[in-house]
Scaffold this motif. Structure first.
Motif, PDB file in Angstrom:
ATOM      1  N   LEU A  24       8.604  -3.777  -2.092  1.00  0.00           N
ATOM      2  CA  LEU A  24       8.829  -5.083  -1.486  1.00  0.00           C
ATOM      3  C   LEU A  24       8.831  -4.947   0.029  1.00  0.00           C
ATOM      4  O   LEU A  24       9.382  -3.980   0.575  1.00  0.00           O
ATOM      5  CB  LEU A  24      10.158  -5.674  -1.952  1.00  0.00           C
ATOM      6  CG  LEU A  24      10.218  -6.219  -3.381  1.00  0.00           C
ATOM      7  CD1 LEU A  24      11.621  -6.692  -3.707  1.00  0.00           C
ATOM      8  CD2 LEU A  24       9.226  -7.355  -3.562  1.00  0.00           C
ATOM      9  N   ALA A  25       8.255  -5.929   0.702  1.00  0.00           N
ATOM     10  CA  ALA A  25       8.184  -5.901   2.160  1.00  0.00           C
ATOM     11  C   ALA A  25       9.573  -6.082   2.772  1.00  0.00           C
ATOM     12  O   ALA A  25      10.468  -6.673   2.151  1.00  0.00           O
ATOM     13  CB  ALA A  25       7.238  -6.995   2.660  1.00  0.00           C
TER      14      ALA A  25
ATOM     15  N   PRO B 250       6.685   6.129  -1.465  1.00  0.00           N
ATOM     16  CA  PRO B 250       6.695   6.298   0.005  1.00  0.00           C
ATOM     17  C   PRO B 250       8.071   6.134   0.634  1.00  0.00           C
ATOM     18  O   PRO B 250       8.292   6.613   1.752  1.00  0.00           O
ATOM     19  CB  PRO B 250       5.719   5.223   0.490  1.00  0.00           C
ATOM     20  CG  PRO B 250       5.661   4.221  -0.616  1.00  0.00           C
ATOM     21  CD  PRO B 250       5.854   4.995  -1.883  1.00  0.00           C
ATOM     22  N   TYR B 251       9.001   5.484  -0.056  1.00  0.00           N
ATOM     23  CA  TYR B 251      10.358   5.332   0.479  1.00  0.00           C
ATOM     24  C   TYR B 251      11.381   6.052  -0.390  1.00  0.00           C
ATOM     25  O   TYR B 251      12.577   5.745  -0.341  1.00  0.00           O
ATOM     26  CB  TYR B 251      10.696   3.851   0.628  1.00  0.00           C
ATOM     27  CG  TYR B 251       9.865   3.181   1.701  1.00  0.00           C
ATOM     28  CD1 TYR B 251      10.213   3.260   3.042  1.00  0.00           C
ATOM     29  CD2 TYR B 251       8.695   2.492   1.369  1.00  0.00           C
ATOM     30  CE1 TYR B 251       9.444   2.664   4.030  1.00  0.00           C
ATOM     31  CE2 TYR B 251       7.918   1.900   2.346  1.00  0.00           C
ATOM     32  CZ  TYR B 251       8.292   1.987   3.679  1.00  0.00           C
ATOM     33  OH  TYR B 251       7.520   1.406   4.648  1.00  0.00           O
TER      34      TYR B 251
ATOM     35  N   GLY C 280      15.924   0.167  -0.529  1.00  0.00           N
ATOM     36  CA  GLY C 280      15.711  -1.001   0.321  1.00  0.00           C
ATOM     37  C   GLY C 280      16.100  -0.744   1.764  1.00  0.00           C
ATOM     38  O   GLY C 280      15.429  -1.222   2.700  1.00  0.00           O
ATOM     39  N   TYR C 281      17.161   0.011   1.984  1.00  0.00           N
ATOM     40  CA  TYR C 281      17.578   0.338   3.353  1.00  0.00           C
ATOM     41  C   TYR C 281      16.490   1.153   4.053  1.00  0.00           C
ATOM     42  O   TYR C 281      16.194   0.924   5.233  1.00  0.00           O
ATOM     43  CB  TYR C 281      18.897   1.107   3.312  1.00  0.00           C
ATOM     44  CG  TYR C 281      19.407   1.504   4.685  1.00  0.00           C
ATOM     45  CD1 TYR C 281      20.179   0.617   5.440  1.00  0.00           C
ATOM     46  CD2 TYR C 281      19.104   2.749   5.232  1.00  0.00           C
ATOM     47  CE1 TYR C 281      20.640   0.965   6.701  1.00  0.00           C
ATOM     48  CE2 TYR C 281      19.554   3.109   6.494  1.00  0.00           C
ATOM     49  CZ  TYR C 281      20.316   2.208   7.222  1.00  0.00           C
ATOM     50  OH  TYR C 281      20.762   2.554   8.484  1.00  0.00           O
ATOM     51  N   ARG C 282      15.900   2.107   3.343  1.00  0.00           N
ATOM     52  CA  ARG C 282      14.836   2.918   3.948  1.00  0.00           C
ATOM     53  C   ARG C 282      13.632   2.063   4.305  1.00  0.00           C
ATOM     54  O   ARG C 282      12.963   2.284   5.320  1.00  0.00           O
ATOM     55  CB  ARG C 282      14.417   4.034   2.990  1.00  0.00           C
ATOM     56  CG  ARG C 282      15.505   5.039   2.683  1.00  0.00           C
ATOM     57  CD  ARG C 282      14.968   6.216   1.876  1.00  0.00           C
ATOM     58  NE  ARG C 282      16.043   6.879   1.149  1.00  0.00           N
ATOM     59  CZ  ARG C 282      16.168   6.874  -0.169  1.00  0.00           C
ATOM     60  NH1 ARG C 282      15.259   6.264  -0.905  1.00  0.00           N
ATOM     61  NH2 ARG C 282      17.178   7.485  -0.740  1.00  0.00           N
ATOM     62  N   VAL C 283      13.310   1.096   3.433  1.00  0.00           N
ATOM     63  CA  VAL C 283      12.174   0.223   3.711  1.00  0.00           C
ATOM     64  C   VAL C 283      12.384  -0.525   5.020  1.00  0.00           C
ATOM     65  O   VAL C 283      11.456  -0.667   5.835  1.00  0.00           O
ATOM     66  CB  VAL C 283      11.957  -0.769   2.548  1.00  0.00           C
ATOM     67  CG1 VAL C 283      10.925  -1.832   2.921  1.00  0.00           C
ATOM     68  CG2 VAL C 283      11.503  -0.033   1.293  1.00  0.00           C
ATOM     69  N   VAL C 284      13.591  -1.009   5.240  1.00  0.00           N
ATOM     70  CA  VAL C 284      13.872  -1.828   6.421  1.00  0.00           C
ATOM     71  C   VAL C 284      14.014  -0.979   7.681  1.00  0.00           C
ATOM     72  O   VAL C 284      13.575  -1.383   8.773  1.00  0.00           O
ATOM     73  CB  VAL C 284      15.145  -2.672   6.183  1.00  0.00           C
ATOM     74  CG1 VAL C 284      15.522  -3.437   7.457  1.00  0.00           C
ATOM     75  CG2 VAL C 284      14.926  -3.638   5.033  1.00  0.00           C
TER      76      VAL C 284
ATOM     77  N   ASP D 284       6.448  -5.602  11.098  1.00  0.00           N
ATOM     78  CA  ASP D 284       6.100  -6.953  11.537  1.00  0.00           C
ATOM     79  C   ASP D 284       4.993  -7.500  10.630  1.00  0.00           C
ATOM     80  O   ASP D 284       3.882  -6.954  10.611  1.00  0.00           O
ATOM     81  CB  ASP D 284       5.627  -6.937  12.986  1.00  0.00           C
ATOM     82  CG  ASP D 284       5.267  -8.328  13.502  1.00  0.00           C
ATOM     83  OD1 ASP D 284       5.538  -9.316  12.785  1.00  0.00           O
ATOM     84  OD2 ASP D 284       4.711  -8.411  14.606  1.00  0.00           O
ATOM     85  N   PRO D 285       5.243  -8.574   9.866  1.00  0.00           N
ATOM     86  CA  PRO D 285       4.209  -9.099   8.971  1.00  0.00           C
ATOM     87  C   PRO D 285       2.934  -9.499   9.702  1.00  0.00           C
ATOM     88  O   PRO D 285       1.829  -9.315   9.176  1.00  0.00           O
ATOM     89  CB  PRO D 285       4.885 -10.319   8.319  1.00  0.00           C
ATOM     90  CG  PRO D 285       6.350 -10.089   8.482  1.00  0.00           C
ATOM     91  CD  PRO D 285       6.501  -9.327   9.765  1.00  0.00           C
ATOM     92  N   ALA D 286       3.066 -10.038  10.901  1.00  0.00           N
ATOM     93  CA  ALA D 286       1.892 -10.500  11.635  1.00  0.00           C
ATOM     94  C   ALA D 286       0.988  -9.353  12.057  1.00  0.00           C
ATOM     95  O   ALA D 286      -0.198  -9.579  12.362  1.00  0.00           O
ATOM     96  CB  ALA D 286       2.337 -11.301  12.858  1.00  0.00           C
TER      97      ALA D 286
END
Length: 452
Positions: free
Chosen positions: A176-177, A208-209, A218-222, A246-248
Motif C-alpha cells: 500500500l502506498a 521490499p519493506y 506500514g511504518y517502514r513504508v512511510v 510523493d504521489p505526484a
C-alpha cells in the motif's frame, strides 16, 4: 460461507472452491455456455453493508469496461440477492507469490514480460477510471508466462468502516502506498507504488519493506526507503520512481510502459536470450547465470497477509474439476507461438470434418449411382445431379457468404470426383459386384452409427 460445491448460483454451476479472502470466497464455475469463470461470493459481513454494495454496484459498470489480455475482466455481477457475487474471467495459472516462493526470483526475459504486462494492465485499468487499490503478488496470476491482474477495483469500492471493522483488510501492508496508510485518498498513483513493490518482490524474492506485524511494515513504508538490493540495473531506477513517497513524482502506467519499451535494448544486452536448457543445465541454471548475486536471496516467506483469494492451477482445483471438460475463456489473449487458439482449433476441426464428409458422401453417391446405371439409369442420373447441386450450393455459400475459397474448391472437386468415379466404376465393374460393394459400405456405416 459461500456455497457448497456442485450448487447453482444464478446461472452458474459451482465446481470447486478456489480460495477465500477478506471479501469473499472464490469458486471455479461454469457459465451457461460451458465456459470456466471465477465466481466470488461476498462474505455475509460484506454483504450486510448496503452502502458498500451500492458503491460496488456503481463501480461494477465501470469495471466491466476494462478489457485487455493482462486483466481478468469482470463479466457479470449480482449484488441484490441474499448472496451477492461477482463473476470474472477464470485465469488458470499460479500466483506470482507462489511462483517466487517456489521457484525463486523472476529474472531475464521473464522479468521484462512481467513488468510490461503489469504496466499495460494498470494502463487499461486506469484508462477506464478504475483504481485497483490492492495490487500485490497474490493478485497477479502467471499463465503461459504472462501476468494477469485480478480483483481490480474491489478493495476500493468496498472501502467502508463497517467492512473494515468486520475483519477485511483493505490492502496489504508493504504494497500500500504511504498516502493510503496515512488515510489520504488512493488514486492511480497509489497503484503505481504497489506496482513498484510487486516488481521489487518478483526481482529479489524479498518483500521490499520487510516482514513482521502490519504496523511495523506500514511504518517502514512511510519512513524508510525500500530494499532494492539485487534488482537489475535497468529496472532499479524505474522502481525508485514508482516507490517515491510523493504521489505526484511517480510515473503513470502509460509512461512506465513507454520507458520499459525504450529500455528494451539495454535489457537484452544485460540479459541475452538463454541457450537451450540442455546446454546449460535447465531453466534454473540460466537464471543462476543471469543473477548469481541473487542466489542467496530466496528465503522462506511469511505470507499470512497474502491470503486474498486467487485461482490455483486446474490440477489443484479438486477431482470434480478433473472429471469435467471445461474451456477457459481468454478474450484478447493470443496463444503462445506454435499453439493454436481455441477458435483456430475449432475452425481447423471444421475444415477436416468437411473434407471427410465430402470424400465419404462422394464415394457413397458414386457407388450407388454406378450400381443403378444399367437397371435404373434415371435413378443414377438423379443421384449424380442431386449431389452436384448440393455441392454447388455449398460452394456458393462458402464463396459469397464466408469468403472461403478453399471450401468452394473442395466442394467442386468433390462433385467432379464423384462423377469421374461413377464413370470408372460403371465401366469396369458389373452391376452385381457394385451392388455387393454398396451393401457392404451401407452395412459398415450403419454399424458405426449404432456403435456411436
Amino acid at each position: 460461507m459461500g456455497a457448497p460445491d456442485g450448487e447453482r448460483l444464478g446461472p452458474y454451476h459451482l465446481l470447486s472452491t478456489l480460495g477465500a479472502g477478506g471479501f469473499g470466497e472464490v469458486h471455479l464455475a461454469l457459465d451457461p455456455e460451458g465456459r470456466t469463470v471465477a465466481v466470488k461470493i461476498l462474505h455475509p459481513h460484506v454483504a450486510a453493508d448496503r452502502t458498500a454494495l451500492a458503491r460496488l454496484a456503481r463501480e461494477v459498470e465501470t469495471m466491466r469496461r476494462v478489457q485487455g489480455p493482462y486483466v481478468a475482466e469482470v463479466l457479470d455481477a449480482s449484488l441484490e440477492g441474499a448472496r451477492p457475487y461477482l463473476v470474472t474471467r477464470y485465469v488458470q495459472g499460479r500466483p506470482l507469490s507462489a511462483v517466487v516462493a517456489g521457484d525463486g526470483p523472476v529474472g531475464g526475459d521473464d522479468l521484462v514480460r512481467l513488468a510490461r504486462g503489469l504496466a499495460e494492465a494498470l494502463a487499461a485499468v486506469h484508462a477506464a477510471g478504475v483504481v485497483h487499490r490492492d495490487l500485490k503478488p497474490a493478485n497477479v496470476i502467471l499463465t503461459d508466462g504472462e501476468p494477469v491482474v485480478i480483483d481490480f477495483g474491489i478493495a476500493c469500492a468496498l472501502d467502508s468502516a463497517s467492512v473494515t471493522v468486520s475483519g477485511a483488510v483493505l490492502g496489504t501492508p508493504g504494497y500500500l502506498a504511504p498516502e493510503v496508510l496515512e488515510g489520504a485518498g488512493s488514486g492511480a498513483e497509489a497503484d503505481m507504488f504497489s506496482l513498484g513493490a510487486t516488481l521489487a518482490y518478483a526481482a529479489t524474492g524479498r518483500h521490499p519493506y520487510g516482514t513482521g506485524p502490519p504496523s511495523a511494515v506500514g511504518y517502514r513504508v512511510v519512513h524508510h526507503a525500500p530494499d532494492l538490493e539485487g534488482v537489475p540495473g535497468w529496472l532499479e531506477p524505474l522502481l525508485q520512481e514508482c516507490l517515491r513517497r510523493d504521489p505526484a513524482a511517480r510515473p503513470s502506467a502509460a509512461e512506465l510502459l513507454d520507458r520499459l519499451g525504450a529500455a528494451g535494448p539495454a535489457v537484452h544486452a544485460a540479459f541475452p536470450r538463454a541457450r537451450p536448457a540442455a546446454a546449460v543445465g535447465g531453466r534454473r541454471a540460466v537464471r543462476d547465470q543471469e543473477a548469481t548475486h541473487l542466489q542467496d536471496a530466496v528465503r522462506d516467506q511469511e505470507a499470512t497477509h497474502l491470503q486474498d483469494a486467487v485461482p490455483r492451477e486446474a490440477g489443484a482445483a479438486g477431482s470434480s474439476v478433473q472429471e469435467l471438460t471445461t474451456r477457459q475463456w481468454r478474450p484478447g489473449r493470443r496463444p503462445p507461438p506454435g499453439r493454436l487458439s481455441a477458435e483456430e482449433a475449432r475452425e481447423r476441426r471444421r475444415t477436416v470434418l468437411h473434407r471427410r464428409w465430402i470424400v465419404g458422401t462422394g464415394l457413397l453417391v458414386s457407388l450407388a449411382a454406378a450400381t443403378a446405371r444399367e437397371p435404373l439409369p434415371e435413378v443414377s442420373l438423379l443421384l449424380l445431379t442431386s449431389y452436384g447441386l448440393v455441392m454447388l450450393v455449398d460452394g456458393g455459400i462458402a464463396l459469397f457468404g464466408r469468403r472461403d475459397r478453399a471450401r468452394m474448391v473442395v466442394d467442386l472437386a468433390g462433385a467432379a470426383g464423384a462423377i469421374a468415379l461413377w464413370a470408372v466404376l460403371g465401366t469396369f465393374f458389373s452391376t452385381l459386384t457394385l451392388a455387393l460393394a454398396l451393401g457392404t459400405v451401407v452395412f459398415v456405416l450403419v454399424a458405426i452409427l449404432m456403435a456411436s
